[in-house]
Write a protein that holds these residues in place. Sequence first.
Motif, mmCIF file in Angstrom:
data_model
loop_
_atom_site.group_PDB
_atom_site.id
_atom_site.type_symbol
_atom_site.label_atom_id
_atom_site.label_comp_id
_atom_site.label_asym_id
_atom_site.label_seq_id
_atom_site.Cartn_x
_atom_site.Cartn_y
_atom_site.Cartn_z
ATOM 1 N N ALA A 38 0.669 -1.192 -0.021
ATOM 2 C CA ALA A 38 -0.117 0.144 -0.224
ATOM 3 C C ALA A 38 0.816 1.371 0.272
ATOM 4 N N ASP A 39 2.088 0.937 0.715
ATOM 5 C CA ASP A 39 2.720 2.413 0.562
ATOM 6 C C ASP A 39 3.543 2.618 -0.877
ATOM 7 N N TYR A 40 3.782 1.711 -1.170
ATOM 8 C CA TYR A 40 4.304 1.660 -2.484
ATOM 9 C C TYR A 40 3.430 2.291 -3.955
ATOM 10 N N VAL A 41 1.961 1.685 -3.713
ATOM 11 C CA VAL A 41 0.769 1.745 -4.314
ATOM 12 C C VAL A 41 0.021 3.511 -4.064
ATOM 13 N N PHE A 42 0.146 3.794 -3.222
ATOM 14 C CA PHE A 42 -0.600 4.929 -2.768
ATOM 15 C C PHE A 42 0.079 6.829 -1.971
ATOM 16 N N HIS A 43 1.845 6.300 -1.658
ATOM 17 C CA HIS A 43 2.791 6.552 -1.335
ATOM 18 C C HIS A 43 3.415 7.316 -1.945
ATOM 19 N N SER A 44 3.739 8.734 -2.207
ATOM 20 C CA SER A 44 4.763 9.151 -2.406
ATOM 21 C C SER A 44 5.561 9.764 -1.537
ATOM 22 N N ASN A 45 6.849 10.380 -1.643
ATOM 23 C CA ASN A 45 7.383 10.748 -0.817
ATOM 24 C C ASN A 45 7.618 12.718 -0.764
ATOM 25 N N ASN A 46 7.409 13.088 -2.120
ATOM 26 C CA ASN A 46 7.077 14.532 -2.099
ATOM 27 C C ASN A 46 7.506 15.386 -1.931
ATOM 28 N N ARG A 47 8.592 15.109 -1.899
ATOM 29 C CA ARG A 47 9.864 15.723 -1.625
ATOM 30 C C ARG A 47 10.571 17.456 -2.206
ATOM 31 N N ALA A 48 11.062 17.986 -1.399
ATOM 32 C CA ALA A 48 10.811 19.178 -2.581
ATOM 33 C C ALA A 48 12.592 18.962 -2.649
ATOM 34 N N GLY A 49 12.873 19.110 -4.021
ATOM 35 C CA GLY A 49 14.001 19.203 -4.691
ATOM 36 C C GLY A 49 13.945 18.248 -5.845
ATOM 37 N N ILE A 50 15.221 18.280 -6.805
ATOM 38 C CA ILE A 50 15.258 17.072 -7.645
ATOM 39 C C ILE A 50 14.600 15.900 -7.491
ATOM 40 N N VAL A 51 13.986 14.934 -8.578
ATOM 41 C CA VAL A 51 13.184 13.670 -8.173
ATOM 42 C C VAL A 51 13.315 12.962 -9.549
ATOM 43 N N THR A 52 13.777 11.741 -9.884
ATOM 44 C CA THR A 52 13.146 11.410 -10.557
ATOM 45 C C THR A 52 11.657 10.750 -10.779
ATOM 46 N N GLU A 53 10.940 11.320 -12.038
ATOM 47 C CA GLU A 53 9.669 10.112 -12.008
ATOM 48 C C GLU A 53 9.183 10.335 -13.618
ATOM 49 N N TRP A 54 8.062 9.209 -13.422
ATOM 50 C CA TRP A 54 7.950 8.135 -14.939
ATOM 51 C C TRP A 54 6.774 9.327 -15.651
ATOM 52 N N TRP A 55 7.084 9.796 -17.011
ATOM 53 C CA TRP A 55 6.481 10.791 -17.603
ATOM 54 C C TRP A 55 5.638 10.044 -18.802
ATOM 55 N N MET A 56 4.800 10.379 -19.680
ATOM 56 C CA MET A 56 4.068 9.228 -20.383
ATOM 57 C C MET A 56 3.647 10.288 -21.941
ATOM 58 N N HIS A 57 4.873 10.178 -22.933
ATOM 59 C CA HIS A 57 3.951 11.343 -24.358
ATOM 60 C C HIS A 57 2.312 10.616 -24.418
ATOM 61 N N SER A 58 1.400 11.127 -24.000
ATOM 62 C CA SER A 58 -0.059 10.413 -24.806
ATOM 63 C C SER A 58 -0.278 10.308 -26.392
ATOM 64 N N ALA A 59 0.496 11.061 -26.814
ATOM 65 C CA ALA A 59 -0.224 10.796 -28.329
ATOM 66 C C ALA A 59 0.483 9.546 -28.912
ATOM 67 N N SER A 60 1.972 8.905 -28.331
ATOM 68 C CA SER A 60 2.877 7.739 -28.617
ATOM 69 C C SER A 60 2.018 7.031 -27.810
ATOM 70 N N ALA A 61 2.202 7.168 -26.667
ATOM 71 C CA ALA A 61 1.793 6.403 -25.485
ATOM 72 C C ALA A 61 3.193 5.932 -25.061
ATOM 73 N N TYR A 62 4.909 6.731 -25.324
ATOM 74 C CA TYR A 62 5.875 6.463 -25.092
ATOM 75 C C TYR A 62 5.706 6.718 -23.082
ATOM 76 N N TRP A 63 6.546 5.937 -22.349
ATOM 77 C CA TRP A 63 6.685 6.118 -21.359
ATOM 78 C C TRP A 63 8.389 6.608 -21.394
ATOM 79 N N PHE A 64 9.026 7.959 -20.170
ATOM 80 C CA PHE A 64 10.044 7.847 -20.116
ATOM 81 C C PHE A 64 9.787 8.425 -18.619
ATOM 82 N N LEU A 65 11.649 8.389 -18.521
ATOM 83 C CA LEU A 65 12.210 9.200 -17.088
ATOM 84 C C LEU A 65 11.827 10.561 -17.664
#
Length: 95
Positions: A38-65
Motif C-alpha cells: 500500500a505504501d508503494y502504490v499509494f504514497h509518495s515522498n513528495n519531497r522538495a528538490g530534484i526527483v526522478t519521475e515517470w512521464w508518458m507522451h500521451s499521443a505515442s503512449a511512450y513512457w520515459f523518465l
Amino acid sequence: MKIMPCPLNGPRNISEFVYGGELKAQPDIATCSDKEWADYVFHSNNRAGIVTEWWMHSASAYWFLAERNTVTDEILRTWDPAETFSMPTQPASRE
C-alpha cells in the motif's frame, strides 16, 4: 508555453504528457506485507528538490523518465527507461 523534451518525439508542449509518479523501488510482491505494498502504490515522498519521475507522451503512449526540480518545476533531463533498467530481449521469430 512549457516545453518538455521527449526522448522519442523531441520537444513537445507539456499538455501532451501525463505524469506517472515518482520512480521508486518496487517491493518484492511475493514477500512484502500489505502495508508495504500500500505504501508503494499509494504514497509518495513528495519531497522538495530534484526527483526522478515517470512521464508518458500521451499521443505515442511512450513512457520515459524525467529528472525535475519540484521547487522550480524545471525539467533537468529526460531519458529512455532502457538507460536505467535492463529490458528483456524479445526471442527471435521463427519464420
